[in-house]
Design a protein around this motif. Structure first.
Motif, PDB file in Angstrom:
ATOM      1  N   GLU A 196       0.841  -1.204   0.000  1.00 57.27           N
ATOM      2  CA  GLU A 196       0.000   0.000   0.000  1.00 57.27           C
ATOM      3  C   GLU A 196       0.874   1.252   0.000  1.00 57.27           C
ATOM      4  O   GLU A 196       0.647   2.190  -0.768  1.00 57.27           O
ATOM      5  N   GLU A 197       1.927   1.249   0.849  1.00 54.18           N
ATOM      6  CA  GLU A 197       2.809   2.428   0.919  1.00 54.18           C
ATOM      7  C   GLU A 197       3.523   2.653  -0.421  1.00 54.18           C
ATOM      8  O   GLU A 197       3.816   3.770  -0.798  1.00 54.18           O
ATOM      9  N   ALA A 198       3.814   1.543  -1.138  1.00 51.17           N
ATOM     10  CA  ALA A 198       4.536   1.662  -2.412  1.00 51.17           C
ATOM     11  C   ALA A 198       3.587   1.893  -3.586  1.00 51.17           C
ATOM     12  O   ALA A 198       4.022   2.043  -4.720  1.00 51.17           O
ATOM     13  N   GLY A 199       2.296   1.880  -3.327  1.00 49.66           N
ATOM     14  CA  GLY A 199       1.314   2.071  -4.402  1.00 49.66           C
ATOM     15  C   GLY A 199       1.118   0.823  -5.250  1.00 49.66           C
ATOM     16  O   GLY A 199       0.569   0.877  -6.352  1.00 49.66           O
ATOM     17  N   LEU A 200       1.552  -0.328  -4.746  1.00 49.84           N
ATOM     18  CA  LEU A 200       1.385  -1.573  -5.512  1.00 49.84           C
ATOM     19  C   LEU A 200       0.001  -2.156  -5.228  1.00 49.84           C
ATOM     20  O   LEU A 200      -0.384  -2.295  -4.070  1.00 49.84           O
ATOM     21  N   THR A 240      13.604  -2.835   5.007  1.00 55.17           N
ATOM     22  CA  THR A 240      12.190  -2.533   4.734  1.00 55.17           C
ATOM     23  C   THR A 240      12.084  -1.444   3.654  1.00 55.17           C
ATOM     24  O   THR A 240      11.253  -1.532   2.745  1.00 55.17           O
ATOM     25  N   ASP A 241      12.965  -0.425   3.767  1.00 56.89           N
ATOM     26  CA  ASP A 241      12.966   0.637   2.733  1.00 56.89           C
ATOM     27  C   ASP A 241      13.290   0.040   1.367  1.00 56.89           C
ATOM     28  O   ASP A 241      12.708   0.422   0.344  1.00 56.89           O
ATOM     29  N   ASP A 242      14.244  -0.917   1.368  1.00 53.85           N
ATOM     30  CA  ASP A 242      14.620  -1.554   0.097  1.00 53.85           C
ATOM     31  C   ASP A 242      13.410  -2.263  -0.525  1.00 53.85           C
ATOM     32  O   ASP A 242      13.140  -2.135  -1.723  1.00 53.85           O
ATOM     33  N   VAL A 243      12.705  -3.007   0.316  1.00 54.02           N
ATOM     34  CA  VAL A 243      11.565  -3.770  -0.233  1.00 54.02           C
ATOM     35  C   VAL A 243      10.481  -2.803  -0.708  1.00 54.02           C
ATOM     36  O   VAL A 243       9.895  -2.998  -1.783  1.00 54.02           O
ATOM     37  N   ARG A 244      10.263  -1.737   0.063  1.00 56.44           N
ATOM     38  CA  ARG A 244       9.239  -0.758  -0.356  1.00 56.44           C
ATOM     39  C   ARG A 244       9.618  -0.177  -1.723  1.00 56.44           C
ATOM     40  O   ARG A 244       8.785  -0.072  -2.621  1.00 56.44           O
ATOM     41  N   VAL A 284       8.314  -2.227  -9.173  1.00 58.57           N
ATOM     42  CA  VAL A 284       7.478  -3.203  -9.894  1.00 58.57           C
ATOM     43  C   VAL A 284       6.185  -2.531 -10.350  1.00 58.57           C
ATOM     44  O   VAL A 284       5.745  -2.699 -11.495  1.00 58.57           O
ATOM     45  N   GLN A 285       5.592  -1.732  -9.444  1.00 60.34           N
ATOM     46  CA  GLN A 285       4.342  -1.066  -9.806  1.00 60.34           C
ATOM     47  C   GLN A 285       4.566  -0.130 -11.007  1.00 60.34           C
ATOM     48  O   GLN A 285       3.741  -0.055 -11.907  1.00 60.34           O
ATOM     49  N   ALA A 286       5.716   0.569 -11.009  1.00 61.34           N
ATOM     50  CA  ALA A 286       6.005   1.485 -12.120  1.00 61.34           C
ATOM     51  C   ALA A 286       6.068   0.697 -13.429  1.00 61.34           C
ATOM     52  O   ALA A 286       5.541   1.129 -14.466  1.00 61.34           O
ATOM     53  N   ARG A 287       6.668  -0.481 -13.382  1.00 62.60           N
ATOM     54  CA  ARG A 287       6.791  -1.292 -14.619  1.00 62.60           C
ATOM     55  C   ARG A 287       5.415  -1.811 -15.055  1.00 62.60           C
ATOM     56  O   ARG A 287       5.132  -1.870 -16.247  1.00 62.60           O
ATOM     57  N   VAL A 288       4.573  -2.148 -14.062  1.00 56.39           N
ATOM     58  CA  VAL A 288       3.226  -2.626 -14.419  1.00 56.39           C
ATOM     59  C   VAL A 288       2.481  -1.495 -15.128  1.00 56.39           C
ATOM     60  O   VAL A 288       1.819  -1.698 -16.157  1.00 56.39           O
ATOM     61  N   GLN A 289       2.626  -0.275 -14.571  1.00 52.17           N
ATOM     62  CA  GLN A 289       1.907   0.840 -15.171  1.00 52.17           C
ATOM     63  C   GLN A 289       2.429   1.163 -16.560  1.00 52.17           C
ATOM     64  O   GLN A 289       1.652   1.418 -17.477  1.00 52.17           O
ATOM     65  N   ALA A 290       3.758   1.078 -16.705  1.00 50.91           N
ATOM     66  CA  ALA A 290       4.341   1.350 -18.029  1.00 50.91           C
ATOM     67  C   ALA A 290       3.823   0.351 -19.054  1.00 50.91           C
ATOM     68  O   ALA A 290       3.486   0.692 -20.195  1.00 50.91           O
ATOM     69  N   LEU A 291       3.694  -0.872 -18.596  1.00 51.78           N
ATOM     70  CA  LEU A 291       3.222  -1.939 -19.471  1.00 51.78           C
ATOM     71  C   LEU A 291       1.766  -1.670 -19.919  1.00 51.78           C
ATOM     72  O   LEU A 291       1.422  -1.838 -21.085  1.00 51.78           O
ATOM     73  N   ARG A 292       0.975  -1.225 -18.948  1.00 48.24           N
ATOM     74  CA  ARG A 292      -0.438  -0.966 -19.277  1.00 48.24           C
ATOM     75  C   ARG A 292      -0.567   0.233 -20.198  1.00 48.24           C
ATOM     76  O   ARG A 292      -1.453   0.271 -21.047  1.00 48.24           O
TER      77      ARG A 292
END
Ligand code: URA
Length: 480
Positions: free
Chosen positions: A348-352, A460-464, A470-478
């Protein structure tokens, strides 16, 4: 009209023998009357001996379907099955024609029986009845299955609770297991079972595993229908839990995660390369049903149930974890326990968007070591990951994700061939199976176990950041 009388114990074998004999002898469906013993049909002729006939071959898919449907409660099930078997002589593809009402009806019955099997495994509750000086512990349970599933489920209880003797009473049949030996006898009325001190523990346990943040009352009742509640001690807690859910969510948000013991060494082995074909299931639901019978490795024995992935079938992103944990094993859903809650928060914090992704695990059964009343997580071995990759491959074949997020060394190993050096590899894309890009990150439960607070905050910051990438790549793909 000749009557085929099938016994209520050994129904499946008797049905197969009768169906094969009549098919071989050319008896058309309309010339047969099927009933279970005690069927009480006053107008049926006495049971006729089976005709002598040359052996016939029955399509394997039909045999599998019939092996489930014979346990359905519909009195017409044998006649329906035989009518389809008769048609298959001349219409080989009839079984796949789901638009055909007779075929669709049988597949629906198949699903209903599988669902009933799952409910009995999940909701049956034992009470201890043995004297303390007996060498083996003895338990009794009362259950009211929707279908005639006591006989087909008996081997599961014998294997799952190999160290217990038990009697399971139902209105249809009584199942006794002693030293893993199964015996069936007629059913009976509900007996008075002793009160059990464990009931209080069950209720406490259920209160603890209840996750108010993910409460969906309708979904919960669909999974655990009210008719089972009366025989489940912990269900008495449900109304209170629902009523107090909102307040508990606020409390949970305020509380920091606790630190479980340090994580053991990293996976170092290389995994075997892919050798299996995906199974022929054509839907996620059918795949889950297939997986319920999985014996590809030993983990199915002690686990409560198989936990398959969940999410949209057309998800662009597949998220792969290690294996279900204690709570996932009980709930039958991935990432609902502590690691899942942490993942939800970071996503949620990362917008995924977790709900838009298909979330699954590299291994579909919980591997654990019993310690007292607790079940301690054990990392799956290379052979178990390899065995289970068949199911992960099958999920990939159905969902066809464009991107995969592998969380932790086990998922990385299953998808890229090695889980080694994950701390250095995280935050990067690698080529996964069939060339699908796989992004590597740390497992949320690793974050829960890093003992040093500042190292934990950094990880934790790294994982976020990884989830945001990943979310950015999903959006780019869409957008493309
Ligand atoms: N850890 C996982 O890897 N998967 C789950 O489903 C839960 C915990």
């Amino acid at each position: 009209m000749p009557t085929v009388a099938l016994p209520s114990i050994g129904t499946d074998a008797a049905w197969r023998a009768a169906a094969r004999a009549h098919l071989g002898a050319g008896t058309p469906p309309e010339a047969l009357h099927w009933q279970m013993d005690g069927g009480g049909d006053l107008f049926a002729e006495p049971a006729a001996p089976l005709p002598e006939a040359a052996p016939v071959t029955v399509p394997r898919a039909f045999a599998a379907l019939a092996g489930t449907v014979v346990w359905h409660r519909d009195p017409e099930r044998f006649a329906r099955l035989y009518a389809l078997l008769w048609r298959l002589r001349t219409q080989r593809g009839a079984l796949q024609d789901r638009a055909d009402p007779a075929v669709a009806r049988l597949w629906k019955m198949d699903k209903e029986v599988h669902r009933d099997l799952h409910k009995m495994r999940a909701f049956l509750r034992f009470r201890e009845i043995g004297a303390p000086d007996l060498p083996r512990r003895r338990f009794a349970a009362w259950f009211e299955p929707g279908h005639h599933i006591v006989e087909p489920i008996a081997p599961w209880f014998a294997n799952r609770f190999g160290d217990m003797d038990m009697v399971i009473l139902t209105p249809d049949l009584t199942l006794s297991i002693e030293d893993r030996r199964v015996a069936l006898s007629p059913g009976q009325a509900k007996p008075p079972l002793p009160d059990d001190a464990h009931e209080a523990l069950w209720t406490t346990y259920f209160r603890n595993i209840f996750n108010p943040a993910r409460l969906k009352v309708k979904a919960m009742q669909a999974e655990m229908p009210k008719k089972y509640w009366k025989n489940m001690p912990e269900a008495s807690a449900i109304p209170d839990l629902i009523a107090g859910a909102e307040a508990r969510v606020r409390q949970m948000q305020a509380a920091a995660p606790t630190l479980p013991p340090a994580r053991a060494a990293k996976i170092t082995e290389r995994w075997m390369t892919e050798t299996q074909e995906p199974p022929p299931a054509d839907s996620l639901e059918a795949l889950r049903r297939q997986a319920e019978g999985c014996t590809r490795c030993a983990l199915h024995g002690p686990a409560t149930q198989v936990v398959m992935g969940e999410g949209p079938r057309d998800a662009d992103l597949m998220i792969v974890g290690e294996q279900p944990g204690d709570q996932e094993d009980l709930m039958g859903r991935p990432f609902v326990g502590p690691a899942g809650q942490l993942f939800d928060r970071l996503a949620e914090e990362a917008g995924l968007d977790r709900a838009g992704a298909f979330v699954t695990n590299a291994v579909k059964h919980f591997k654990f070591q019993p310690r007292g009343k607790r079940r301690i997580h054990q990392r799956p071995g290379a052979d178990e990951v390899q065995a289970c990759r068949w199911w992960l491959d099958a999920e990939r074949a159905l969902v066809r994700p464009k991107l995969i997020l592998a969380m932790g060394a086990t998922a990385a190993a299953s998808l890229t061939g090695t889980g080694a050096g994950l701390l250095k590899r995280r935050g990067t894309w690698e080529a996964g199976p069939d060339g699908t890009p796989v992004f590597l990150t740390l497992h949320p439960s690793y974050l829960l176990r890093v003992p040093d607070a500042s190292a934990r905050a950094r990880a934790t910051d790294d994982v976020r950041a990884d989830l945001a990438a990943v979310q950015a790549r999903v959006q780019a793909l869409r957008a493309a």
